[in-house]
Scaffold this motif. Sequence first.
Motif, PDB file in Angstrom:
ATOM      1  N   UNK A  75      -7.623  -7.913   8.992  1.00 55.59           N
ATOM      2  CA  UNK A  75      -7.994  -7.797  10.404  1.00 55.59           C
ATOM      3  C   UNK A  75      -6.800  -7.423  11.279  1.00 55.59           C
ATOM      4  N   UNK A  76      -5.591  -7.901  10.930  1.00 53.05           N
ATOM      5  CA  UNK A  76      -4.397  -7.565  11.720  1.00 53.05           C
ATOM      6  C   UNK A  76      -3.171  -7.371  10.834  1.00 53.05           C
ATOM      7  N   UNK A  77      -3.404  -6.976   9.570  1.00 47.67           N
ATOM      8  CA  UNK A  77      -2.306  -6.767   8.634  1.00 47.67           C
ATOM      9  C   UNK A  77      -2.674  -5.722   7.601  1.00 47.67           C
ATOM     10  N   UNK A  78      -1.642  -5.169   6.969  1.00 50.12           N
ATOM     11  CA  UNK A  78      -1.800  -4.202   5.882  1.00 50.12           C
ATOM     12  C   UNK A  78      -0.953  -4.683   4.725  1.00 50.12           C
ATOM     13  N   UNK A  79      -1.354  -4.377   3.517  1.00 49.90           N
ATOM     14  CA  UNK A  79      -0.558  -4.716   2.349  1.00 49.90           C
ATOM     15  C   UNK A  79      -0.237  -3.433   1.603  1.00 49.90           C
ATOM     16  N   UNK A  80       1.062  -3.182   1.423  1.00 54.33           N
ATOM     17  CA  UNK A  80       1.521  -2.021   0.670  1.00 54.33           C
ATOM     18  C   UNK A  80       2.132  -2.488  -0.636  1.00 54.33           C
ATOM     19  N   UNK A  81       2.047  -1.652  -1.656  1.00 56.84           N
ATOM     20  CA  UNK A  81       2.722  -1.900  -2.925  1.00 56.84           C
ATOM     21  C   UNK A  81       3.768  -0.811  -3.082  1.00 56.84           C
ATOM     22  N   UNK A  82       5.020  -1.216  -3.134  1.00 56.89           N
ATOM     23  CA  UNK A  82       6.132  -0.284  -3.288  1.00 56.89           C
ATOM     24  C   UNK A  82       6.818  -0.572  -4.623  1.00 56.89           C
ATOM     25  N   UNK A  83       6.306   0.020  -5.709  1.00 57.39           N
ATOM     26  CA  UNK A  83       6.852  -0.143  -7.054  1.00 57.39           C
ATOM     27  C   UNK A  83       6.957  -1.615  -7.447  1.00 57.39           C
ATOM     28  N   UNK A  84       5.884  -2.368  -7.222  1.00 53.35           N
ATOM     29  CA  UNK A  84       5.861  -3.770  -7.609  1.00 53.35           C
ATOM     30  C   UNK A  84       6.317  -4.730  -6.531  1.00 53.35           C
ATOM     31  N   UNK A  85       6.896  -4.219  -5.477  1.00 53.29           N
ATOM     32  CA  UNK A  85       7.319  -5.056  -4.353  1.00 53.29           C
ATOM     33  C   UNK A  85       6.248  -4.957  -3.274  1.00 53.29           C
ATOM     34  N   UNK A  86       5.725  -6.101  -2.855  1.00 48.02           N
ATOM     35  CA  UNK A  86       4.677  -6.084  -1.834  1.00 48.02           C
ATOM     36  C   UNK A  86       5.280  -6.127  -0.441  1.00 48.02           C
ATOM     37  N   UNK A  87       4.641  -5.387   0.462  1.00 47.16           N
ATOM     38  CA  UNK A  87       5.049  -5.382   1.865  1.00 47.16           C
ATOM     39  C   UNK A  87       3.840  -5.756   2.705  1.00 47.16           C
ATOM     40  N   UNK A  88       3.935  -6.883   3.382  1.00 50.15           N
ATOM     41  CA  UNK A  88       2.898  -7.335   4.299  1.00 50.15           C
ATOM     42  C   UNK A  88       3.321  -6.849   5.684  1.00 50.15           C
ATOM     43  N   UNK A  89       2.504  -6.021   6.306  1.00 52.59           N
ATOM     44  CA  UNK A  89       2.866  -5.388   7.570  1.00 52.59           C
ATOM     45  C   UNK A  89       1.903  -5.838   8.664  1.00 52.59           C
ATOM     46  N   UNK A  90       2.440  -6.310   9.770  1.00 53.18           N
ATOM     47  CA  UNK A  90       1.613  -6.665  10.926  1.00 53.18           C
ATOM     48  C   UNK A  90       1.126  -5.372  11.573  1.00 53.18           C
ATOM     49  N   UNK A  91      -0.168  -5.233  11.724  1.00 51.81           N
ATOM     50  CA  UNK A  91      -0.730  -4.020  12.314  1.00 51.81           C
ATOM     51  C   UNK A  91      -0.147  -3.762  13.702  1.00 51.81           C
ATOM     52  N   UNK A  92       0.139  -4.816  14.450  1.00 52.84           N
ATOM     53  CA  UNK A  92       0.689  -4.655  15.802  1.00 52.84           C
ATOM     54  C   UNK A  92       2.062  -3.995  15.794  1.00 52.84           C
ATOM     55  N   UNK A  93       2.777  -4.055  14.672  1.00 52.18           N
ATOM     56  CA  UNK A  93       4.105  -3.445  14.589  1.00 52.18           C
ATOM     57  C   UNK A  93       4.048  -1.968  14.222  1.00 52.18           C
ATOM     58  N   UNK A  94       2.902  -1.493  13.724  1.00 51.00           N
ATOM     59  CA  UNK A  94       2.780  -0.103  13.284  1.00 51.00           C
ATOM     60  C   UNK A  94       2.714   0.816  14.502  1.00 51.00           C
ATOM     61  N   UNK A  95       3.550   1.843  14.469  1.00 49.74           N
ATOM     62  CA  UNK A  95       3.586   2.816  15.557  1.00 49.74           C
ATOM     63  C   UNK A  95       2.999   4.160  15.148  1.00 49.74           C
ATOM     64  N   UNK A  96       3.104   4.526  13.866  1.00 52.48           N
ATOM     65  CA  UNK A  96       2.562   5.793  13.373  1.00 52.48           C
ATOM     66  C   UNK A  96       2.365   5.689  11.871  1.00 52.48           C
ATOM     67  N   UNK A  97       1.432   6.494  11.347  1.00 51.70           N
ATOM     68  CA  UNK A  97       1.128   6.496   9.919  1.00 51.70           C
ATOM     69  C   UNK A  97       1.035   7.932   9.436  1.00 51.70           C
ATOM     70  N   UNK A  98       1.601   8.179   8.262  1.00 47.50           N
ATOM     71  CA  UNK A  98       1.456   9.465   7.589  1.00 47.50           C
ATOM     72  C   UNK A  98       0.776   9.213   6.261  1.00 47.50           C
ATOM     73  N   UNK A  99      -0.159  10.100   5.880  1.00 44.00           N
ATOM     74  CA  UNK A  99      -0.790   9.999   4.575  1.00 44.00           C
ATOM     75  C   UNK A  99      -2.206   9.472   4.577  1.00 44.00           C
ATOM     76  N   UNK A 100      -2.848   9.399   5.725  1.00 40.20           N
ATOM     77  CA  UNK A 100      -4.198   8.850   5.769  1.00 40.20           C
ATOM     78  C   UNK A 100      -5.256   9.783   5.192  1.00 40.20           C
ATOM     79  N   UNK A 101      -4.995  11.062   5.168  1.00 37.58           N
ATOM     80  CA  UNK A 101      -6.015  11.988   4.681  1.00 37.58           C
ATOM     81  C   UNK A 101      -7.170  12.087   5.658  1.00 37.58           C
ATOM     82  N   UNK A 102      -8.301  12.573   5.167  1.00 38.36           N
ATOM     83  CA  UNK A 102      -9.453  12.790   6.047  1.00 38.36           C
ATOM     84  C   UNK A 102     -10.460  11.638   5.996  1.00 38.36           C
TER      85      UNK A 102
END
Length: 193
Positions: A75-102
């Motif tokens: 609801x207010x977070x994203x989880x990324x996997x970066x070669x086995x390292x997880x990154x929990x990202x607060x959606x409120x901190x995101x300013x731009x995204x690349x790679x979403x596709x259509x």
Amino acid sequence: MEVVEVRWQQLFADLEARFDAEQEAAERAETSSRARHELGSLRFVDRLGGAVGSPVVLLCRGAGQVSGSLSEVGSDWLLLDDAGRELLVATAAVRAVTGLGRRTAVVEDTGTVAGRLDLRRALRGLARDRATVQVVLDEGTALHGTIDRVGADYLELAEHPADLHRRAGAVQGVRTVLVDAVAVVRTAQPGLG
């Protein structure tokens, strides 16, 4: 007489062609208007949901550029996997995204349970796992340690070097951090802490 009949047939054919063209233009305008309305009702998390499983690059306040495969969208977070390292990202901190596709996720009612799976709950999961983490604040400060507990609007981080487990002798102090100040939480590098 034949000339008059031909003129009437041409006139009717012209009128029918105009009517068909106007009908087609009206349908295109309605479809376009409906698409704009549907797009206007999409939320950022809906847009992100269509990219689950894809590599993305996020530009985050305080943390700069972070990237990985988008694993989950809360609801207010994203989880990324970066070669086995997880990154929990607060959606409120995101300013731009690349790679979403259509693709975009189907807009669904999040429901009572999914709506409660917010950033605090994700942070509580890290506290329960006793994971060594790096917490990057929205102004850029990076803190290392283990999340001891998560309150309604804060977390307590036992600060210790990233390459050490949380042990009394390794803890340099306990810092209370507002959840709203959290931009990114990275788990320890695979093979560390």
